[in-house]
Design an enzyme around this catalytic site. Sequence first.
Site, PDB file in Angstrom:
ATOM      1  N   GLU A  47       0.831  -1.200   0.000  1.00  0.00           N
ATOM      2  CA  GLU A  47       0.000   0.000   0.000  1.00  0.00           C
ATOM      3  C   GLU A  47       0.866   1.250   0.000  1.00  0.00           C
ATOM      4  OE1 GLU A  47      -1.600   1.092   4.256  1.00  0.00           O
ATOM      5  OE2 GLU A  47      -2.156  -0.971   3.816  1.00  0.00           O
ATOM      6  N   HIS A  56      -1.445 -12.158  11.010  1.00  0.00           N
ATOM      7  CA  HIS A  56      -1.070 -10.769  10.744  1.00  0.00           C
ATOM      8  C   HIS A  56      -0.944 -10.033  12.070  1.00  0.00           C
ATOM      9  CE1 HIS A  56      -0.606  -6.866   9.093  1.00  0.00           C
ATOM     10  NE2 HIS A  56      -1.715  -6.423   9.660  1.00  0.00           N
ATOM     11  N   CYS A  71      -2.927  -4.751   4.109  1.00  0.00           N
ATOM     12  CA  CYS A  71      -1.823  -5.600   4.578  1.00  0.00           C
ATOM     13  C   CYS A  71      -1.849  -7.030   4.061  1.00  0.00           C
ATOM     14  CB  CYS A  71      -1.800  -5.605   6.111  1.00  0.00           C
ATOM     15  SG  CYS A  71      -1.507  -3.984   6.834  1.00  0.00           S
TER      16      CYS A  71
END
Length: 348
Positions: A81, A237, A113
């Site tokens: 990103e 994550h 992400c």
Amino acid sequence: MNTAIIGYGVYIPRYRLKVEEATKVWGGNAEEVKNGILVKEKSVPAPDEDTATIAVTAARNALKRAQIEPQEIGAIYVGSESHPYAVKPTATMVAEAIQATPNLTAADYEFACKAGTAAIQSCMGLVEANMCRYGLAIGADTAQSEPGDALEYTAAAGGGAIIIGENGDDAIAKIDGTFSYTTDTPDFWRREMEPYPKHGGRFTGQPAYFKHILSAANGLLRELQLTPQDFDYAVFHQPNGKFPLKVAKRLGFPREKVEPGLLTPEIGNTYSGATLIGLASVLDQAEPEDRILAVSFGSGAGSDAFSLTVENGIKKNANSVPKVKDYLKNKKYVSYGEYTKSRELLVK
């Protein structure tokens, strides 16, 4: 499913910013911040580093580990990103830098992400369909954070690269299966021309991160008829140090299965690189027949879950490239002033 990880590599910038440096400028209690989000410091890029340079170094490490020729790669996808250009692909720069051009397909991916794991799934599909021999999936970021915002404690820089090929003698880890869960959840966004992202407070935790990771993980476990007890490691994550431990507990994974891949306390949230770097850290330590669960999360929102079984190829060329622990040890602290100057956060 007949796909596997053939090579992997990471890159984490050397420079680090401690939580104390930010609280000295913006106020607050550093110990409370560190205990609240379980993050001590974060990696920050040097003035001459960006997502493209990070991706190139990670890709070169992956190639060296795999010991394949760059021209054998038929697809390169770079998830981020924080691509250097709004209009010009990072993937073509990576392809040229590693000498994989011109006979390949390439594209940039964006999904907050989880863009790096989306790239892995695309490479898996191309290899399964015999459209290419190897695919290179990269997740890399130099994450943005507005000065003084809570994100400044965690928004970090780093990247991971995964080479996907057919399962065989050279396989590092066979991919047993993958499962995705996606909705439109407004937890985090950045509009065109805006320099910094915004986050929708109450959506960040339960409706976004926890719902999607739990749904993707449980979906994969049901599909493969596996339980947490069947896995030796789990990677989730890691926007901070606390969320992965919470979601692991809710799924039934003990802390000791998560900690080998939990890097946010040391380097912050590397966004698209986070799950891939965490997975690389686990692969650095794993043994043949170990089973790994890896689940990404991208705001907006979605999660990709993977089950992997480590193969004998994990031993091949194991010391040919820097390991995650090597990058963790190689660090130099910078002041908040050096950080803001390097990141061009100071407005003239």
